[in-house]
Design a protein around this motif. Structure first.
Motif, PDB file in Angstrom:
ATOM      1  N   GLY A 139      -0.888  -8.944   8.374  1.00  0.00           N
ATOM      2  CA  GLY A 139      -0.357  -8.877   7.032  1.00  0.00           C
ATOM      3  C   GLY A 139       1.143  -9.051   7.064  1.00  0.00           C
ATOM      4  O   GLY A 139       1.786  -8.935   8.097  1.00  0.00           O
ATOM      5  N   GLN A 249       0.775  -1.374  -1.033  1.00  0.00           N
ATOM      6  CA  GLN A 249       0.438  -2.503  -0.163  1.00  0.00           C
ATOM      7  C   GLN A 249       1.424  -3.633  -0.386  1.00  0.00           C
ATOM      8  O   GLN A 249       1.735  -3.994  -1.525  1.00  0.00           O
ATOM      9  N   VAL A 251       2.456  -7.297  -0.740  1.00  0.00           N
ATOM     10  CA  VAL A 251       1.768  -8.532  -1.105  1.00  0.00           C
ATOM     11  C   VAL A 251       2.794  -9.630  -1.278  1.00  0.00           C
ATOM     12  O   VAL A 251       3.941  -9.386  -1.633  1.00  0.00           O
ATOM     13  N   PHE A 253       3.162 -13.176  -3.323  1.00  0.00           N
ATOM     14  CA  PHE A 253       2.552 -13.994  -4.362  1.00  0.00           C
ATOM     15  C   PHE A 253       3.260 -15.339  -4.396  1.00  0.00           C
ATOM     16  O   PHE A 253       4.428 -15.442  -4.787  1.00  0.00           O
ATOM     17  N   ARG A 260       5.934  -4.723  -2.988  1.00  0.00           N
ATOM     18  CA  ARG A 260       4.995  -3.651  -2.680  1.00  0.00           C
ATOM     19  C   ARG A 260       4.313  -3.202  -3.964  1.00  0.00           C
ATOM     20  O   ARG A 260       4.974  -2.871  -4.948  1.00  0.00           O
ATOM     21  N   ALA A 261       2.991  -3.219  -3.955  1.00  0.00           N
ATOM     22  CA  ALA A 261       2.197  -2.846  -5.125  1.00  0.00           C
ATOM     23  C   ALA A 261       1.549  -1.488  -4.894  1.00  0.00           C
ATOM     24  O   ALA A 261       0.931  -1.256  -3.852  1.00  0.00           O
ATOM     25  N   ASP A 262       1.695  -0.599  -5.878  1.00  0.00           N
ATOM     26  CA  ASP A 262       1.181   0.755  -5.714  1.00  0.00           C
ATOM     27  C   ASP A 262       0.627   1.263  -7.041  1.00  0.00           C
ATOM     28  O   ASP A 262       1.241   1.044  -8.098  1.00  0.00           O
ATOM     29  N   MET A 284       0.179  -7.126 -10.133  1.00  0.00           N
ATOM     30  CA  MET A 284      -0.278  -8.044  -9.100  1.00  0.00           C
ATOM     31  C   MET A 284      -1.784  -7.909  -8.940  1.00  0.00           C
ATOM     32  O   MET A 284      -2.338  -6.814  -9.069  1.00  0.00           O
ATOM     33  N   PRO A 285      -2.481  -9.024  -8.655  1.00  0.00           N
ATOM     34  CA  PRO A 285      -3.950  -9.005  -8.596  1.00  0.00           C
ATOM     35  C   PRO A 285      -4.529  -7.947  -7.675  1.00  0.00           C
ATOM     36  O   PRO A 285      -5.629  -7.444  -7.921  1.00  0.00           O
ATOM     37  N   VAL A 286      -3.799  -7.581  -6.619  1.00  0.00           N
ATOM     38  CA  VAL A 286      -4.316  -6.588  -5.694  1.00  0.00           C
ATOM     39  C   VAL A 286      -4.568  -5.247  -6.370  1.00  0.00           C
ATOM     40  O   VAL A 286      -5.388  -4.449  -5.900  1.00  0.00           O
ATOM     41  N   LEU A 287      -3.889  -4.984  -7.496  1.00  0.00           N
ATOM     42  CA  LEU A 287      -4.062  -3.709  -8.190  1.00  0.00           C
ATOM     43  C   LEU A 287      -5.154  -3.746  -9.258  1.00  0.00           C
ATOM     44  O   LEU A 287      -5.500  -2.704  -9.816  1.00  0.00           O
ATOM     45  N   GLN A 290      -8.125  -1.632  -8.393  1.00  0.00           N
ATOM     46  CA  GLN A 290      -7.741  -0.221  -8.391  1.00  0.00           C
ATOM     47  C   GLN A 290      -7.614   0.320  -9.821  1.00  0.00           C
ATOM     48  O   GLN A 290      -7.999   1.459 -10.093  1.00  0.00           O
TER      49      GLN A 290
END
Length: 474
Positions: A139, A249, A251, A253, A260-262, A284-287, A290
């Motif tokens: 990563g 995390q 990320v 983009f 950092r996405a939290d 961000m899509p990673v969230l 969640q």
């Protein structure tokens, strides 16, 4: 189709066109120019021109002309916010031709985009955009990936600690909310803030003071930093902190710098009711998954509060999916206005949960908490739900920087981050400029912070609990 962002890029290496006031497009607002930092307190990191600023530049006019043409082609306003775009090219092109280093060219490019006097225009150095190193299982992570575990805001000329992560480095060292941050590595914080023009509107000053302070606090996990505070009684406190692991995390983009996405959530009891509180720092899509899971866990709550203070924005389209958790029909939360094209942002009502079971969007009271660091997609989302009467907003006025934008790679490797559209809320009011004005203005107060209170969040929770339906007693 390119992913549309509404994301206020704040990086130590970005040359941006932050406006001097929050006036709407067409105003006399100017780009912010920072005064030099005192020699004893040299700027941290790469500086505004990037760590490779002294490298020779090749074919500077190719990069300059490309950037100028991109804005000419994609800017939604054919008057370019009242700027003679042809004259800007004629004036600055000779300077670009004379540039001998990457840093010199970046200064010219930054000057060019600043002439528009609008948010979401900046030049991001290639080394900043590509700042990623392999870590663990492959990563990406930025070198400055540590965390001290506290947040600050500028309040009445003081840089206050407004939040301390329980169990983090600052908490373990005894730092608490309401303390004043006086110096970083021996450099007075006031000297950093003094670099800002006195003409800055309050929201912009808070935003840029945060950026300057954050740059000073950056470091890699394990790095040690010396800080000087004044505690709740104004007694001086010298503290040595080691950077701990940052939450969330990392990320990356597209070709934007890593972020950092939290996201976190909890249940609290107030007024005899259960209120769910969700906090997330970026779109961000990673969230997305969640957030879905948090909503599922809170379906039985009486009300929900979304704390989006300090959320600078992200992927604009996510606002429609998130809004669908709270709207039972495909209502328009706003419109993106491009040159000759209008795109309606419609809520996407959620009909199934994360376990594929049928559900309806959450229908209980909804409150949002914003501040001057709530920008872009956050403003699109909050302003849309507020305009539809679905949410009540608490806190202080948001950034007013909400132009949908995209990053594009220039021939020299740098990134031109540029707005391509205007955005209006469901009432037709432009989001850029005024941003989101809370229904209940709840300013930060040092005394409250020292006493362990969070006035804006507490007000939102209390309101939401009181709005929740009460069971009928026979």
């Amino acid at each position: 189709m390119r992913t549309i962002l509404a994301f206020l890029v704040l990086t130590s290496g970005a040359l941006s066109a932050c406006r001097g006031t929050a006036a709407p497009a067409g105003s006399a607002a100017g780009a912010v120019t920072l005064a030099p930092l005192p020699a004893a307190c040299g700027a941290t990191g790469a500086g505004v021109s990037g760590s490779h600023a002294n490298e020779p530049v090749t074919e500077p006019l190719v990069t300059f002309d490309t950037a100028w043409q991109i804005i000419r082609r994609t800017h939604w306003d054919t008057t370019y916010n009242g700027v003679n775009w042809l004259a800007v090219r004629d004036e600055l092109r000779p300077r670009a031709a004379a540039a001998r280093t990457r840093g010199e060219l970046r200064v010219v490019l930054a000057d060019m985009v600043s002439r528009l006097k609008q948010s979401h225009f900046s030049i991001i150095p290639q080394e900043t955009a590509d700042a990623a190193t392999e870590k663990g299982g492959g990563g990406s992570a930025r070198r400055s990936g540590g965390a001290l575990g506290f947040e600050t805001r500028l309040v009445d000329a003081l840089t206050l600690v407004t939040h301390v992560d329980t169990g983090g480095p600052a908490w373990r060292a005894g730092v608490r909310a309401g303390w004043v941050l006086d110096s970083i590595r021996g450099c007075p914080v006031a000297a950093r803030v003094a670099r800002l023009p006195r003409s800055l509107e309050t929201r912009r000053r808070v935003l840029m003071a945060y950026q300057l302070t954050t740059q000073g606090l950056e470091g890699a996990e394990g790095d040690t930093i010396s800080l000087a505070f004044r505690d709740g009684t104004d007694a001086p406190r010298a503290v040595q902190l080691s950077q701990g692991p940052a939450a969330g995390q990392v990320v990356k983009f597209g070709n934007l710098p890593p972020v950092r996405a939290d996201l976190s959530w909890q249940r609290v009891r107030a007024e005899g009711r259960t209120v769910g509180v969700i906090r997330f720092n970026i779109w961000m899509p990673v969230l997305a998954a969640q957030f879905d899971a948090a909503i599922d866990s809170l379906r039985g709550a009486d009300a929900i509060v979304l704390d989006v203070r300090g959320n600078f924005g992200g992927v604009g389209g996510m606002s429609m999916g998130f809004a669908g958790h709270f709207l039972d029909s495909a209502l328009v939360i706003g419109e993106m206005l491009q040159r000759g094209v209008t795109t309606k942002f419609r809520a996407n009502p959620r009909r199934i949960d994360t376990q594929y079971r049928p559900v309806r969007p959450f229908g209980g009271p909804l409150a949002l908490v914003v501040d001057p660091l709530s920008a872009s997609t956050t403003e699109i989302f909050a302003g849309g739900l507020q305009g539809l009467g679905r949410a009540t907003v608490f806190g202080t006025q948001s950034a007013g920087q909400a132009l949908p934008s995209v990053p594009e790679r220039l021939p020299n490797g740098d990134i031109l981050y540029h707005a391509i559209a205007d955005f209006v809320g469901p009432t037709g009011k432009q989001v850029e400029g005024d941003g989101v004005i809370p229904d209940r203005v709840t300013p930060l107060l040092r005394r409250a912070l020292v006493e362990g209170q969070d006035p804006a969040l507490a007000a939102a929770i209390t309101w939401a609990a009181r709005q929740a339906p009460r069971p009928i007693v026979p």
